[in-house]
Design a protein around this motif. Structure first.
Motif, mmCIF file in Angstrom:
data_model
loop_
_atom_site.group_PDB
_atom_site.id
_atom_site.type_symbol
_atom_site.label_atom_id
_atom_site.label_comp_id
_atom_site.label_asym_id
_atom_site.label_seq_id
_atom_site.Cartn_x
_atom_site.Cartn_y
_atom_site.Cartn_z
ATOM 1 N N SER A 33 0.881 -1.172 -0.201
ATOM 2 C CA SER A 33 0.044 -0.133 -0.017
ATOM 3 C C SER A 33 0.869 1.311 0.048
ATOM 4 O O SER A 33 0.659 2.316 -0.793
ATOM 5 C CB SER A 33 -0.864 0.021 1.076
ATOM 6 O OG SER A 33 -1.946 -0.742 1.222
ATOM 7 N N GLY A 37 0.463 3.550 -3.152
ATOM 8 C CA GLY A 37 -0.110 4.567 -2.826
ATOM 9 C C GLY A 37 -1.867 4.294 -2.746
ATOM 10 O O GLY A 37 -2.557 5.391 -3.005
ATOM 11 N N ARG A 38 -2.050 3.184 -2.528
ATOM 12 C CA ARG A 38 -3.521 2.783 -2.547
ATOM 13 C C ARG A 38 -3.638 1.619 -1.514
ATOM 14 O O ARG A 38 -2.822 0.976 -1.277
ATOM 15 C CB ARG A 38 -4.164 2.233 -3.689
ATOM 16 C CG ARG A 38 -4.250 3.414 -4.845
ATOM 17 C CD ARG A 38 -5.536 4.109 -4.679
ATOM 18 N NE ARG A 38 -5.529 5.326 -5.478
ATOM 19 C CZ ARG A 38 -5.100 6.583 -5.549
ATOM 20 N NH1 ARG A 38 -4.241 6.717 -4.607
ATOM 21 N NH2 ARG A 38 -5.139 7.494 -6.438
ATOM 22 N N LEU A 128 -2.473 9.037 -8.969
ATOM 23 C CA LEU A 128 -1.723 8.272 -7.983
ATOM 24 C C LEU A 128 -0.427 8.964 -7.287
ATOM 25 O O LEU A 128 0.152 9.861 -8.215
ATOM 26 C CB LEU A 128 -1.063 7.039 -8.600
ATOM 27 C CG LEU A 128 -2.114 5.828 -8.871
ATOM 28 C CD1 LEU A 128 -1.338 4.682 -9.904
ATOM 29 C CD2 LEU A 128 -2.423 5.264 -7.581
ATOM 30 N N PRO A 129 -0.118 8.827 -6.250
ATOM 31 C CA PRO A 129 1.155 9.517 -5.625
ATOM 32 C C PRO A 129 2.465 9.103 -6.585
ATOM 33 O O PRO A 129 3.337 10.072 -6.704
ATOM 34 C CB PRO A 129 1.473 8.924 -4.304
ATOM 35 C CG PRO A 129 0.093 8.450 -4.057
ATOM 36 C CD PRO A 129 -0.448 8.182 -5.223
ATOM 37 N N PRO A 135 2.194 15.015 -1.418
ATOM 38 C CA PRO A 135 1.414 13.991 -0.596
ATOM 39 C C PRO A 135 0.156 14.685 -0.182
ATOM 40 O O PRO A 135 -0.798 13.727 -0.079
ATOM 41 C CB PRO A 135 2.339 14.123 0.667
ATOM 42 C CG PRO A 135 3.741 14.244 0.214
ATOM 43 C CD PRO A 135 3.346 15.111 -0.971
ATOM 44 N N ALA A 138 -2.764 13.293 -2.344
ATOM 45 C CA ALA A 138 -3.249 12.009 -2.133
ATOM 46 C C ALA A 138 -4.710 12.023 -1.318
ATOM 47 O O ALA A 138 -4.847 12.723 -0.363
ATOM 48 C CB ALA A 138 -2.274 11.128 -1.693
ATOM 49 N N SER A 142 -5.374 7.243 1.936
ATOM 50 C CA SER A 142 -4.078 6.374 1.495
ATOM 51 C C SER A 142 -2.969 6.421 2.324
ATOM 52 O O SER A 142 -2.862 7.273 3.158
ATOM 53 C CB SER A 142 -3.700 7.095 0.004
ATOM 54 O OG SER A 142 -3.223 8.556 0.320
ATOM 55 N N ARG A 145 3.552 8.141 1.588
ATOM 56 C CA ARG A 145 4.349 7.824 0.742
ATOM 57 C C ARG A 145 5.678 7.387 1.097
ATOM 58 O O ARG A 145 6.263 7.586 2.028
ATOM 59 C CB ARG A 145 4.568 9.172 -0.217
ATOM 60 C CG ARG A 145 3.157 9.555 -0.768
ATOM 61 C CD ARG A 145 3.332 10.884 -1.397
ATOM 62 N NE ARG A 145 4.220 10.814 -2.663
ATOM 63 C CZ ARG A 145 4.836 11.634 -3.304
ATOM 64 N NH1 ARG A 145 4.147 12.793 -3.007
ATOM 65 N NH2 ARG A 145 5.598 11.214 -4.333
ATOM 66 N N TYR A 149 10.306 5.283 -4.431
ATOM 67 C CA TYR A 149 9.505 4.263 -4.916
ATOM 68 C C TYR A 149 10.136 3.038 -5.486
ATOM 69 O O TYR A 149 11.297 3.141 -6.028
ATOM 70 C CB TYR A 149 8.495 4.923 -5.958
ATOM 71 C CG TYR A 149 7.617 5.989 -5.688
ATOM 72 C CD1 TYR A 149 6.330 5.711 -4.628
ATOM 73 C CD2 TYR A 149 7.827 7.399 -5.744
ATOM 74 C CE1 TYR A 149 5.595 6.383 -4.279
ATOM 75 C CE2 TYR A 149 6.810 8.108 -5.218
ATOM 76 C CZ TYR A 149 5.727 7.648 -4.520
ATOM 77 O OH TYR A 149 4.768 8.717 -4.039
#
Length: 195
Positions: A33, A37-38, A128-129, A135, A138, A142, A145, A149
């Motif tokens: 998650s 970002g979800r 999406l982030p 941030p 978002a 959510s 972050r 990534y």
């Protein structure tokens, strides 16, 4: 050398088939998650030896997760953003120092992704982030972050189109996408894809 190669092959084949790590499902779902970002729901979890497909790093430890569902931002509807048959996630070395699960690369195998444009003209994937939004852009539900990534690869994906609440009969299949995360501040994502 040949013996080590055969042993590595056997271990990489046996581990996912014999060992389940379902006792850490919640922690893995939370890590995925944070990376995507979800909110994420997952099925069975197995250990997995993952190769460094993007960075050129050798084999590393990771997890294979079955039946993954990535939630959608409510602004774009209630159908999941994606349903994925299998996710292979490589653990990041920084996980050891932060004492929490973080991933350096994620491979989505056989995902079905919904590309949605709402009545305001916004696209769900751009919200999406991962797209570089701040941030505060978002949704409030959510997860936080991550500091960096993971690289993302989609193998044999399907992309469905949904405009103003209606799913279209047009879709793309057999997608292959590689997304390399920015390697520094103000650096862009690198994206390669093929159909």
């Amino acid at each position: 050398m040949l013996r080590w190669t055969i042993l590595l092959f056997l271990v990489s084949w046996l581990l996912p088939n014999l060992v389940r790590l379902n006792y850490i499902q919640q922690e893995i779902a939370a890590a995925l998650s944070a990376s995507l970002g979800r909110a994420v729901r997952i099925g069975d979890v197995h250990p997995h030896l993952v190769s460094g497909w993007q960075s050129g790093v050798g084999v590393g430890l990771g997890v294979e997760v079955e039946n993954v569902e990535i939630a959608e931002d409510p602004r774009f509807g209630f159908e999941p953003l994606a349903r994925i048959e299998t996710v292979e996630a490589r653990l990041a070395a920084r996980s050891l120092w932060h004492a929490r699960l973080e991933f350096s690369s994620i491979v989505l195998r056989n995902p079905s992704v919904n590309l949605v444009r709402n009545s305001s003209g916004e696209w769900n994937l751009l919200a999406l982030p991962l797209s570089g939004g701040s941030p505060q852009d978002a949704p409030t539900d959510s997860p936080a972050r991550p500091a960096q990534y993971p690289d993302l690869r989609i193998v044999d994906g399907r992309l469905n189109f949904k405009l103003d609440g209606r799913k279209k009969s047009v879709y793309l299949t057999q997608l292959f996408v590689e997304m390399s995360s920015p390697r520094g501040p103000e650096k862009p994502w690198e994206v390669k894809f093929a159909i």
